[in-house]
Write an enzyme that holds these catalytic residues in place. Structure first.
Site, PDB file in Angstrom:
ATOM      1  N   HIS A   1      -1.780  -1.894   0.548  1.00 22.09           N
ATOM      2  CA  HIS A   1      -1.444  -1.418  -0.793  1.00 22.09           C
ATOM      3  C   HIS A   1       0.068  -1.510  -1.036  1.00 22.09           C
ATOM      4  CE1 HIS A   1      -5.504   0.100  -1.385  1.00 22.09           C
ATOM      5  NE2 HIS A   1      -5.171   0.518  -2.601  1.00 22.09           N
TER       6      HIS A   1
ATOM      7  N   HIS B   1      -2.266   6.059   5.665  1.00 25.32           N
ATOM      8  CA  HIS B   1      -1.338   5.316   6.515  1.00 25.32           C
ATOM      9  C   HIS B   1      -0.262   6.241   7.083  1.00 25.32           C
ATOM     10  CE1 HIS B   1      -2.657   1.183   5.675  1.00 25.32           C
ATOM     11  NE2 HIS B   1      -2.867   1.579   4.435  1.00 25.32           N
TER      12      HIS B   1
END
Length: 225
Positions: A130, A198
């Site tokens: 992303h 993440h």
């Protein structure tokens, strides 16, 4: 039993200075990421999910294709070129992120919840796809600001009344929109840590990768288009 990843083998090899430094960086990254995720828990999760969807490749990739096939793009060669380069950048990002994730194989945070994985490589965390994608978009558009302004001027001159109203007499709307995209990319990247998808270093690495992809597309691929 699953074969250890290169990162795991490096971190568990006999103690050396480089290995020790890597282990400390990984531990520091894990601690910081958990701390950021924990203190930001009151943040509305639906907003983080909305940012996640907005930066999803399944949402972003069809956009340049749809715009390329739209009537306004037929009036601007500059806009068509930008859309082609944007799509090629998405393909480059997909290949780069997938390859790095497969090689490094860093597991996602243990507190990552409610994520629907689509492909096997998405089980891995480093780097953040992303972050690389949205930072590629922001970097590419920022570095292409002059071409964007020219493209929209071409479309405007073809008689598009909406663009004439949107761009305005000062012609600054394109610049303001690009800065808005840059802000969106920064917020979306940070949301990956807040959402628990993440670690912090995954996001930083993804952002750097996105910038490198934008430079590669503009200075290596563009001259061939």
């Amino acid at each position: 039993m699953e074969e250890p990843s290169p990162a795991d083998r490096l971190a568990t090899s006999p103690t050396t200075k480089p290995t020790s430094l890597l282990r400390r960086l990984i531990d520091l990254d894990t601690t910081w990421s958990l701390h950021i995720h924990t203190i930001c828990q009151p943040f509305p999760r639906f907003l983080l999910k909305a940012l996640e969807i907005s930066g999803d490749g399944r949402f972003c990739c069809p956009i340049p294709i749809a715009l390329f096939l739209s009537p306004p793009s037929s009036n601007s060669s500059s806009l068509r070129q930008i859309l082609i380069l944007l799509f090629l950048g998405f393909l480059l990002d997909l290949i780069a992120v997938g390859s790095i994730k497969y090689l490094i194989r860093r597991p996602r945070p243990v507190y990552n919840k409610g994520m629907h994985l689509t492909v096997a490589v998405d089980h891995w965390s480093f780097p953040s796809g992303h972050s690389s994608r949205v930072c590629f978009i922001a970097s590419f558009l920022y570095l292409s600001l002059a071409s964007l302004t020219e493209a929209f001027s071409q479309v405007e001159s073809s008689g598009n009344g909406f663009l004439s109203h949107w761009i305005g007499p000062d012609g600054k709307a394109v610049e303001r929109s690009v800065f808005g995209v840059c802000l969106w990319s920064a917020v979306t990247s940070m949301s990956r840590v807040l959402l628990g998808r993440h670690f912090l270093f995954d996001v930083i690495a993804g952002a750097c990768l996105g910038l490198l992809e934008a430079l590669f597309v503009l200075y290596v691929i563009k001259p061939w288009i």
